[in-house]
Design an enzyme around this catalytic site. Structure first.
Site, PDB file in Angstrom:
ATOM      1  N   GLY A  77      18.276  22.735  36.056  1.00  0.00           N
ATOM      2  CA  GLY A  77      18.476  24.108  35.602  1.00  0.00           C
ATOM      3  C   GLY A  77      19.899  24.228  35.055  1.00  0.00           C
ATOM      4  O   GLY A  77      20.720  23.334  35.254  1.00  0.00           O
ATOM      5  N   GLN A  79      22.418  25.812  35.984  1.00  0.00           N
ATOM      6  CA  GLN A  79      23.467  25.756  36.997  1.00  0.00           C
ATOM      7  C   GLN A  79      23.234  24.604  37.981  1.00  0.00           C
ATOM      8  O   GLN A  79      23.546  24.707  39.168  1.00  0.00           O
ATOM      9  CB  GLN A  79      23.560  27.100  37.740  1.00  0.00           C
ATOM     10  CG  GLN A  79      24.302  28.167  36.966  1.00  0.00           C
ATOM     11  CD  GLN A  79      25.757  27.783  36.695  1.00  0.00           C
ATOM     12  OE1 GLN A  79      26.376  27.057  37.462  1.00  0.00           O
ATOM     13  NE2 GLN A  79      26.300  28.276  35.599  1.00  0.00           N
ATOM     14  N   SER A  80      22.689  23.515  37.492  1.00  0.00           N
ATOM     15  CA  SER A  80      22.387  22.368  38.349  1.00  0.00           C
ATOM     16  C   SER A  80      23.644  21.734  38.941  1.00  0.00           C
ATOM     17  O   SER A  80      24.548  21.316  38.206  1.00  0.00           O
ATOM     18  CB  SER A  80      21.636  21.327  37.509  1.00  0.00           C
ATOM     19  OG  SER A  80      21.582  20.096  38.189  1.00  0.00           O
ATOM     20  N   ASN A  81      23.691  21.660  40.258  1.00  0.00           N
ATOM     21  CA  ASN A  81      24.775  20.927  40.928  1.00  0.00           C
ATOM     22  C   ASN A  81      24.626  19.436  40.668  1.00  0.00           C
ATOM     23  O   ASN A  81      25.601  18.707  40.534  1.00  0.00           O
ATOM     24  CB  ASN A  81      24.730  21.165  42.445  1.00  0.00           C
ATOM     25  CG  ASN A  81      24.925  22.621  42.795  1.00  0.00           C
ATOM     26  OD1 ASN A  81      25.953  23.200  42.467  1.00  0.00           O
ATOM     27  ND2 ASN A  81      23.940  23.230  43.455  1.00  0.00           N
ATOM     28  N   ALA A  83      23.430  18.004  38.024  1.00  0.00           N
ATOM     29  CA  ALA A  83      23.905  17.665  36.677  1.00  0.00           C
ATOM     30  C   ALA A  83      25.433  17.554  36.676  1.00  0.00           C
ATOM     31  O   ALA A  83      25.999  16.602  36.129  1.00  0.00           O
ATOM     32  CB  ALA A  83      23.432  18.720  35.679  1.00  0.00           C
TER      33      ALA A  83
END
Ligand code: PLP
Length: 345
Positions: A77, A79-81, A83
């Site tokens: 997503g 706001q992926s941590n 990523a």
């Protein structure tokens, strides 16, 4: 078992701290009503502001390097941590990173993890889709990944694809290793926790915790609090990658789908949509322990633990672990929702 023989690239600062959250216990009614709660601080794992993905990425980047990769590609997503931490891991390992991020907005605010992705030098590609529903943008995402893989391949970069959340058999090894670390840490103070609560998304953490608990004879049962929908596919995925990880380790493990516990009662309207109970949990933990949870993952997991305590599903004589998996950077992208809900709880 062949855990120490797996390719691994050091990224996480371990062992992460384990501490007794005494003031939280007081805030939840004291020893007469609330079990002892130990915080396992994987939010302090380092790697560009920490979180559970650091442990998975040690094995994933190790595998990528062994295969001669010069680039990594992953999804998530906006706001992926995962990523953000993949971008940091790639920077350390000298690899190019491309992130395919799903967003339901035309022009998402460059804040929180998304801001850090840029700072860390990752290439960011957006695909449009509903972030709150598991797999909603699966097709657009897969198309973009295939296209990037081909173009990196053509450039001689040998891309290595990292599954959503790093939740593959190789990524699972991170929480097998974490289970070894944790069971060892519990020995000296002599704690015998009965349950370990954690936020559960793409299930790599679950697979590793389940396999690790078995392999290291843990006293606790892992209890996942789901942060998104997607049953029963996600359970099947957890079982599959746990079994594959056992194979990598050369061990026989009995991963029974019926035994996996993932409570579906606390994710609210969907992934990354804050809940009032999650915000209340964030507030209680912040004001008793000075520890920051997040509205997407750990706040919802803590809301589950608090609710189980209030419903007297846990005996006050027990000791439980709360695995803090990180996520605080996502906070900054949710300020309006958090503030409005904070007023009302
Ligand atoms: C990814 C993530 C989780 C969930 O871990 P999975 O292995 O995907 O289930 C929990 N908390 C935070 C902060 C995360 O970033």
């Amino acid at each position: 078992m062949k855990l120490d023989e797996q390719p691994r690239f050091p990224l996480a600062r371990t062992p992460t701290p384990l501490h007794d959250a005494k003031r939280l216990r007081e805030a939840l009614g004291g020893p007469d009503r609330c079990p002892r709660i130990l915080f396992k601080r994987d939010d302090l794992s380092d790697l560009a502001l920490g979180g559970n993905k650091a442990r998975k990425l040690e094995y994933l980047i190790g595998d990528a390097r062994r295969k001669g990769a010069r680039a990594v590609i992953t999804t998530g997503g906006k706001q992926s941590n995962h990523a953000r931490m993949t971008a940091a891991a790639a920077a350390i390992a000298g690899l190019k990173a491309a992130l395919v991020l799903t967003t339901d907005e035309e022009a998402p605010e460059i804040q929180g993890n998304l801001l850090l992705d840029r700072v860390l030098g990752a290439e960011v590609h957006f695909v449009r889709g509903a972030e709150s529903k598991s797999g909603a943008a699966a097709e657009a995402e897969a198309e973009k990944v295939i296209q990037l893989m081909a173009s990196f391949e053509a450039d001689g970069l040998r891309p290595y694809f990292i599954e959503l959340g790093g939740s593959s058999a190789v990524g699972t090894l991170g929480y097998v290793d974490a289970s070894r670390e944790l069971t060892k840490q519990l020995l000296e103070p002599g704690y015998e926790p009965t349950r370990l609560y954690y936020a559960s998304g793409s299930r790599g953490t679950q697979a590793g915790l389940e396999l690790g608990a078995q392999l290291f004879g843990a006293s606790y049962r892992p209890i996942g609090i789901a942060v998104s929908d997607g049953e029963p596919e996600k359970r099947d995925h957890a079982v599959r990658i746990a079994r594959e990880a056992a194979e990598l380790l050369g061990v026989v493990a009995n991963i029974d789908p019926e035994q996996l516990i993932t409570d579906q009662g606390y994710y609210g309207e969907g992934y990354a949509i804050p809940t009032a109970a999650g915000i209340e949990a964030i507030r209680i933990v912040a004001r008793s322990e000075g520890v920051l949870l997040d509205p997407v993952y750990t706040g919802k997991a803590m809301a589950g633990l608090i609710d189980h305590i209030r419903k007297e599903l846990i005996d006050p004589g027990e000791t439980v672990i709360f695995l803090h998996t990180g996520g605080a950077p996502g906070f900054f992208a949710q300020s309006a929702a958090v503030l409005s809900m904070m007023e009302s709880t």
